[in-house]
Write a protein that holds these residues in place. Structure first.
Motif, PDB file in Angstrom:
ATOM      1  N   TYR A 143       0.844  -1.193   0.000  1.00  0.00           N
ATOM      2  CA  TYR A 143       0.000   0.000   0.000  1.00  0.00           C
ATOM      3  C   TYR A 143       0.880   1.244   0.000  1.00  0.00           C
ATOM      4  O   TYR A 143       2.036   1.220   0.435  1.00  0.00           O
ATOM      5  CB  TYR A 143      -1.007  -0.003   1.160  1.00  0.00           C
ATOM      6  CG  TYR A 143      -0.441  -0.021   2.568  1.00  0.00           C
ATOM      7  CD1 TYR A 143      -0.373  -1.217   3.272  1.00  0.00           C
ATOM      8  CD2 TYR A 143      -0.014   1.144   3.204  1.00  0.00           C
ATOM      9  CE1 TYR A 143       0.123  -1.249   4.564  1.00  0.00           C
ATOM     10  CE2 TYR A 143       0.484   1.115   4.492  1.00  0.00           C
ATOM     11  CZ  TYR A 143       0.545  -0.084   5.172  1.00  0.00           C
ATOM     12  OH  TYR A 143       1.036  -0.113   6.447  1.00  0.00           O
ATOM     13  N   ASP A 144       0.305   2.339  -0.493  1.00  0.00           N
ATOM     14  CA  ASP A 144       1.037   3.599  -0.641  1.00  0.00           C
ATOM     15  C   ASP A 144       1.499   4.086   0.732  1.00  0.00           C
ATOM     16  O   ASP A 144       0.738   4.064   1.694  1.00  0.00           O
ATOM     17  CB  ASP A 144       0.135   4.685  -1.245  1.00  0.00           C
ATOM     18  CG  ASP A 144      -0.300   4.360  -2.651  1.00  0.00           C
ATOM     19  OD1 ASP A 144      -1.245   5.007  -3.129  1.00  0.00           O
ATOM     20  OD2 ASP A 144       0.292   3.454  -3.260  1.00  0.00           O
ATOM     21  N   GLU A 185      -1.400   8.752   9.805  1.00  0.00           N
ATOM     22  CA  GLU A 185      -1.460   8.671   8.354  1.00  0.00           C
ATOM     23  C   GLU A 185      -1.144  10.065   7.814  1.00  0.00           C
ATOM     24  O   GLU A 185      -1.160  11.053   8.565  1.00  0.00           O
ATOM     25  CB  GLU A 185      -2.835   8.204   7.848  1.00  0.00           C
ATOM     26  CG  GLU A 185      -3.940   9.236   7.970  1.00  0.00           C
ATOM     27  CD  GLU A 185      -4.547   9.328   9.344  1.00  0.00           C
ATOM     28  OE1 GLU A 185      -4.679   8.287  10.006  1.00  0.00           O
ATOM     29  OE2 GLU A 185      -4.881  10.446   9.768  1.00  0.00           O
ATOM     30  N   THR A 218      -1.947  12.659   4.344  1.00  0.00           N
ATOM     31  CA  THR A 218      -2.644  12.857   3.071  1.00  0.00           C
ATOM     32  C   THR A 218      -1.774  13.695   2.149  1.00  0.00           C
ATOM     33  O   THR A 218      -0.805  14.340   2.585  1.00  0.00           O
ATOM     34  CB  THR A 218      -3.991  13.582   3.269  1.00  0.00           C
ATOM     35  OG1 THR A 218      -3.712  14.896   3.757  1.00  0.00           O
ATOM     36  CG2 THR A 218      -4.895  12.840   4.237  1.00  0.00           C
ATOM     37  N   GLU A 250      -3.488  11.209  -5.551  1.00  0.00           N
ATOM     38  CA  GLU A 250      -4.640  12.090  -5.410  1.00  0.00           C
ATOM     39  C   GLU A 250      -5.736  11.826  -6.423  1.00  0.00           C
ATOM     40  O   GLU A 250      -6.906  12.152  -6.192  1.00  0.00           O
ATOM     41  CB  GLU A 250      -4.156  13.551  -5.524  1.00  0.00           C
ATOM     42  CG  GLU A 250      -5.200  14.599  -5.241  1.00  0.00           C
ATOM     43  CD  GLU A 250      -5.691  14.609  -3.802  1.00  0.00           C
ATOM     44  OE1 GLU A 250      -5.202  13.781  -2.992  1.00  0.00           O
ATOM     45  OE2 GLU A 250      -6.550  15.421  -3.475  1.00  0.00           O
ATOM     46  N   PRO A 302       0.990   5.500   6.087  1.00  0.00           N
ATOM     47  CA  PRO A 302       0.131   5.315   4.914  1.00  0.00           C
ATOM     48  C   PRO A 302      -0.149   6.657   4.256  1.00  0.00           C
ATOM     49  O   PRO A 302      -0.406   7.643   4.944  1.00  0.00           O
ATOM     50  CB  PRO A 302      -1.151   4.690   5.475  1.00  0.00           C
ATOM     51  CG  PRO A 302      -1.092   4.894   6.942  1.00  0.00           C
ATOM     52  CD  PRO A 302       0.324   5.061   7.336  1.00  0.00           C
ATOM     53  N   LEU A 344      -2.513   8.784   1.984  1.00  0.00           N
ATOM     54  CA  LEU A 344      -3.901   8.776   1.535  1.00  0.00           C
ATOM     55  C   LEU A 344      -4.147   9.912   0.551  1.00  0.00           C
ATOM     56  O   LEU A 344      -3.479  10.942   0.591  1.00  0.00           O
ATOM     57  CB  LEU A 344      -4.848   8.960   2.729  1.00  0.00           C
ATOM     58  CG  LEU A 344      -4.610   8.110   3.971  1.00  0.00           C
ATOM     59  CD1 LEU A 344      -5.658   8.460   5.028  1.00  0.00           C
ATOM     60  CD2 LEU A 344      -4.675   6.636   3.635  1.00  0.00           C
ATOM     61  N   GLY A 396      -9.246  10.586   1.931  1.00  0.00           N
ATOM     62  CA  GLY A 396      -9.035   9.483   2.865  1.00  0.00           C
ATOM     63  C   GLY A 396      -8.890   8.120   2.243  1.00  0.00           C
ATOM     64  O   GLY A 396      -8.798   7.118   2.949  1.00  0.00           O
ATOM     65  N   LYS A 397      -8.849   8.044   0.928  1.00  0.00           N
ATOM     66  CA  LYS A 397      -8.711   6.734   0.288  1.00  0.00           C
ATOM     67  C   LYS A 397      -7.229   6.333   0.276  1.00  0.00           C
ATOM     68  O   LYS A 397      -6.350   7.160   0.048  1.00  0.00           O
ATOM     69  CB  LYS A 397      -9.218   6.775  -1.156  1.00  0.00           C
ATOM     70  CG  LYS A 397     -10.729   6.872  -1.271  1.00  0.00           C
ATOM     71  CD  LYS A 397     -11.160   6.572  -2.695  1.00  0.00           C
ATOM     72  CE  LYS A 397     -12.613   6.926  -2.903  1.00  0.00           C
ATOM     73  NZ  LYS A 397     -12.831   7.910  -3.947  1.00  0.00           N
ATOM     74  N   LEU A 398      -7.006   5.045   0.471  1.00  0.00           N
ATOM     75  CA  LEU A 398      -5.650   4.497   0.469  1.00  0.00           C
ATOM     76  C   LEU A 398      -5.430   3.713  -0.801  1.00  0.00           C
ATOM     77  O   LEU A 398      -6.188   2.799  -1.113  1.00  0.00           O
ATOM     78  CB  LEU A 398      -5.463   3.582   1.688  1.00  0.00           C
ATOM     79  CG  LEU A 398      -4.124   2.848   1.789  1.00  0.00           C
ATOM     80  CD1 LEU A 398      -2.982   3.825   1.997  1.00  0.00           C
ATOM     81  CD2 LEU A 398      -4.157   1.841   2.935  1.00  0.00           C
ATOM     82  N   TYR A 403      -8.839   2.476   6.552  1.00  0.00           N
ATOM     83  CA  TYR A 403      -9.002   3.326   5.374  1.00  0.00           C
ATOM     84  C   TYR A 403      -9.574   2.514   4.219  1.00  0.00           C
ATOM     85  O   TYR A 403      -9.360   1.313   4.112  1.00  0.00           O
ATOM     86  CB  TYR A 403      -7.649   3.922   4.956  1.00  0.00           C
ATOM     87  CG  TYR A 403      -6.870   4.493   6.118  1.00  0.00           C
ATOM     88  CD1 TYR A 403      -5.717   3.874   6.571  1.00  0.00           C
ATOM     89  CD2 TYR A 403      -7.317   5.630   6.776  1.00  0.00           C
ATOM     90  CE1 TYR A 403      -5.018   4.375   7.652  1.00  0.00           C
ATOM     91  CE2 TYR A 403      -6.617   6.133   7.851  1.00  0.00           C
ATOM     92  CZ  TYR A 403      -5.482   5.507   8.284  1.00  0.00           C
ATOM     93  OH  TYR A 403      -4.797   6.002   9.356  1.00  0.00           O
ATOM     94  N   GLU A 404     -10.280   3.228   3.360  1.00  0.00           N
ATOM     95  CA  GLU A 404     -10.874   2.565   2.187  1.00  0.00           C
ATOM     96  C   GLU A 404      -9.775   2.318   1.160  1.00  0.00           C
ATOM     97  O   GLU A 404      -9.145   3.256   0.677  1.00  0.00           O
ATOM     98  CB  GLU A 404     -11.954   3.480   1.603  1.00  0.00           C
ATOM     99  CG  GLU A 404     -12.659   2.899   0.388  1.00  0.00           C
ATOM    100  CD  GLU A 404     -13.528   3.948  -0.314  1.00  0.00           C
ATOM    101  OE1 GLU A 404     -13.766   5.023   0.277  1.00  0.00           O
ATOM    102  OE2 GLU A 404     -13.946   3.683  -1.452  1.00  0.00           O
TER     103      GLU A 404
END
Lengths: 536, 284
Positions: free
Chosen positions: A216-217, A238, A240, A274, A383, A385, A389-391, A492-493
């Motif tokens: 994951y990012d 986290e 963003t 993004e 993480p 995001l 809020g998306k991962l 996170y989604e």
């Protein structure tokens, strides 16, 4: 008069080629082509490494797996494994070992392998030659699938350029949906697997691509910059994309020369994360022409990012750069030629790397170790995001199996894929390729117990030769690392990797690199392309 | 007689087989693909694929763009072709050179044309640079950029030569005595054009119209080379839609779109042929 006119026309026709518009790109290409023509061919450079001349990779001595076939085993048939990527057979060898183990359990199953050219040969090709060969492989596989001649399982990894095509083909039912096989198989318990990562690769609810591993990012952040900003690195859960830009803009007031990314990978890297916030796959809509996205583009554009920078762009590499700048100590983890360090790109990458704020690195096995044993100068990995809020699932990183719908024996294909994914005791693999690691996977295994096993094996894993530049670990707190990974996956989604499958490089280059368009123009173009792609 | 017919048949057999193999059979297979749900299950679903294609806003947009381009480019190329053919006919000196210059675009390969236009009209092209140097603001360039206009320009540049050739041969067939007679009666240039040229050029005009309509669909080649699979929505054509469906292996959407296009073109050509027949009858 006629003669004069004819002479003038002839002169014009002769002058036109001489005055032909030659852009900077043309000039650079011509120089590069000249350089390529002067370079020896791969065969001339290293004929001893050419498989056509009988080269065979060295095999390490290993523990032989002792597997016993069941007395009532009735699995039989032939399975062919096709690599979906070109130029690196190192990771393929572990699939081959898994196949050999499977064969011990099911002696009536025969395996064939289709491997494109190996890393040792690929290494000596020019970038253009490698790109062409990768493209040829992609076309071969895509054509065979479309013509329903693909009678193999595809093992794909981040080196391939097939992910975008796979999504498109999966949407049209060209791949086997493995979800019914998973759900109806008594050996498979969904609680044992990270089904969030499987869903991230799903297409319209179908599990057309089965991940063998995922990532994951994530980002590492420069500790000293965080301290200057008064941010406690221990409190961060986290990060963003907009938060990174906020902190960076604040840090610029204190350090005007601070670069955003270690290794200067490109100003468009935040866009890759993004974009998920502005793409709605469910409703087939996008909002790239919104003021928020235009503002994001403008802020991303204004960061410092010198592309000539040879620095390292991952966490441990950034840590080495900062250690060098702080103490003058030569890099410990980077393997470089100590006879002529000033010529070694690895050494130069550390000693000439610019002081920066962020290192972009997915959480895979090696970076997962830092969740327990953090780096000295870089905090994280956190993480990364999108602003909503998306991962992201590591830009499609990780390894996956794909089975064409026309496969002659889908049940057998599933049994093998299931075996590869299932819980195992031994995480150490033989791997005959000296340039590759010797673990089950270098990403996060899809089975929860295998993840624990890999984390436990991590100190041995990073000492294999391919992990140059990565930190050495003491015995890792498995519960801490796995707990953090599971916290992230549960908090996170996880966005569908399909979001990343539309190529925007030309528009991003126009804006970020060549500076030919404004942020509004770039946003409009991206919006237009996404609208078309979503609605086709 | 029978033997002669058989020999004739043998002579056309290779071409007939080629047409069957590469046109007729794929054409019929495409209809089958358009009537099934997907390539795996192959269940007949009737006209569902056609309905979905027609309901797709992207398909309708592509159809609109294609129609707009045709309505804009075809009359322009015909008018320009006719005007240049008349000028060529009237040219006394330098006709050979003028003909050479006008016919060069016909023989230049598409890839070369694309490269040439890219140098002019790309984001870092010559035209943009000149406009920026002359003081046109960057915002105006982006606001008023008209990719369809560039496309029409490329189409005209490439295809007007073909129309010139057709019109020129048509013009050469008109007896000069008609013009002399009109001159004697005191008719001006416009009267001579409408009374003689336009009337006797009508069969050629319809041929040029048909060929221009056909050629207008071929502009996809240049657009694809310039902008790839996903151009600006303003120049997203039907061929882009079909090409992308092919790349996504969606044979159902591809075949249904192709058949819709086939029906539309048939209607257009039928209307053109009917119109041509009526005009020819009225002239007689």
């Amino acid at each position: 008069m006629k003669k004069i006119f004819l002479l003038a026309l002839a002169a014009l026709l002769l002058c036109l080629p001489l005055a032909a518009c030659q852009t900077q790109a043309d000039l650079a290409y011509a120089l590069l082509q000249q350089e390529v023509d002067q370079n020896p061919t791969p065969e001339e450079l290293r004929p001893d490494l050419d498989p056509a001349n009988g080269y065979k990779p060295q095999v390490y001595s290993v523990v032989e797996p002792m597997l016993t076939p069941a007395p009532d085993d009735n699995l039989r048939g032939e399975l062919t494994i096709q690599l979906g990527y070109w130029g690196d057979n190192g990771t393929a060898s572990r699939v081959q070992e898994l196949a050999e183990e499977f064969q011990q359990l099911h002696p009536m199953v025969k395996f064939n392998y289709i491997y494109p050219e190996d890393h040792m040969v690929a290494h000596n090709y020019t970038a253009e030659e490698r790109r062409q060969r990768a493209q040829q492989l992609k076309e071969k596989i895509s054509t065979e699938i479309m013509c329903r001649k693909a009678d193999y399982i595809i093992f794909d990894n981040p080196f391939s350029n097939l992910l975008g095509s796979f999504y498109q083909m999966a949407m049209n039912g060209m791949f086997l949906d493995m979800k019914p096989y998973f759900e109806e198989d008594p050996d498979m318990d969904p609680d044992d697997y990270y089904t969030e990562a499987i869903d991230a690769l799903s297409v319209d609810g179908a599990w057309a691509m089965m991940p063998f591993s995922f990532s994951y990012d994530a980002v590492y952040l420069n500790r000293s910059v965080l301290e200057e900003l008064g941010v406690d690195s221990e409190e961060i859960q986290e990060v963003t994309t907009t938060q990174i830009l906020d902190w960076y803009e604040q840090a610029l007031t204190l350090e005007p020369d601070l670069q955003l990314f270690f290794g200067a990978p490109g100003k468009d890297n935040l866009f890759l994360v993004e974009r998920a916030a502005f793409t709605d796959l469910e409703h087939f809509s996008a909002s790239f022409n919104s003021p928020e996205f235009v503002s994001f583009l403008e802020r991303s554009h204004s960061v410092i990012n010198y592309d000539e920078d040879p620095g390292w762009n991952f966490g441990a590499g950034a840590d080495e750069i900062l250690r060098w700048q702080d103490t003058g100590r030569e890099p410990e983890r980077i393997l470089y030629d100590k006879r002529w360090p000033h010529l070694d790109p690895m050494y130069l990458g550390v000693t000439q790397g610019r002081r920066s704020f962020v290192a972009l690195e997915d959480v895979e096995m090696t970076s997962a170790g830092n969740l327990d044993q953090p780096l000295e100068y870089m905090a994280g990995p956190y993480p990364l995001l999108a602003s909503d809020g998306k991962l992201g699932s590591g830009f499609g990183y990780g390894e996956r199996f794909v089975v064409p719908a026309c496969h002659p024996n889908p049940q057998l294909a599933w049994e093998f894929i299931k075996y590869c994914m299932m819980e195992r005791d031994n995480m150490e693999f033989n791997n005959p390729y000296w340039y590759s690691n010797r673990g089950y996977t270098e990403y996060l295994p899809i089975h929860k117990k295998n993840l624990r096993g890999m984390v436990e094996y991590l100190p041995m894993f990073v000492q294999t030769l391919n992990c140059v530049g990565y930190p050495y670990f003491d015995p890792v707190d498995v519960d801490k690392v796995v707990g953090e990974i599971e916290r992230v996956l549960g908090s996170y989604e996880l966005v569908s990797s399909r979001v990343y499958s539309l190529d925007m490089d030309d528009y991003l280059d126009e804006y970020f690199v060549q500076e030919l368009t404004t942020a509004e123009e770039c946003a409009q173009k991206i919006q237009g392309r996404t609208d078309i792609w979503l609605n086709e | 007689m029978k033997r002669k017919n058989f020999s004739c048949f043998l002579f056309i057999l290779p071409s007939l087989l080629g047409v069957l193999l590469f046109y007729t059979i794929p054409f019929l297979f495409s209809l089958y693909y358009a009537l099934i749900d997907n390539m795996e299950d192959r269940n007949l679903v009737g006209l569902q694929n056609f309905a979905q294609t027609l309901a797709n806003p992207l398909f309708r947009r592509a159809l609109g763009n294609t129609a707009f381009f045709m309505v804009l480019a075809v009359p322009l190329s015909m008018a320009l072709g006719l005007a240049l053919a008349i000028c060529l006919q009237k040219l006394r000196r330098g006709r050979a050179i003028a003909t050479l210059v006008l016919l060069i675009p016909l023989v230049v390969p598409s890839g070369t044309i694309v490269y040439f236009w890219k140098v002019l009209f790309d984001a870092n092209g010559l035209v943009r640079e000149l406009l920026l140097l002359s003081g046109v603001p960057h915002e105006s360039l982006s606001r008023y950029s008209w990719p369809m206009g560039v496309l029409v320009l490329i189409f005209l540049w490439k295809n007007v030569s073909y129309n010139i050739v057709l019109f020129w041969s048509g013009l050469n067939w008109i007896p000069k005595t008609y013009y002399e007679q009109m001159e004697l009666e005191g008719a001006g240039p416009w009267r001579r054009f409408t009374g003689v040229t336009w009337v006797y050029l009508s069969p050629t005009t319809f041929v040029v119209l048909l060929m221009s309509i056909v050629n207008s669909f071929k502009v996809f080649k240049e657009v694809y080379l310039l902008y790839g699979n996903y151009p600006s929505p303003k120049i997203y054509m039907l061929q882009h839609y079909m090409n992308n469906q092919f790349l996504m292996s969606n044979m159902q959407k591809l075949s249904s779109a192709a058949y819709i296009l086939f029906l539309l073109i048939s209607l257009i050509l039928l209307a053109v042929w009917h119109g041509q027949k009526r005009v020819a009858d009225s002239l007689q």
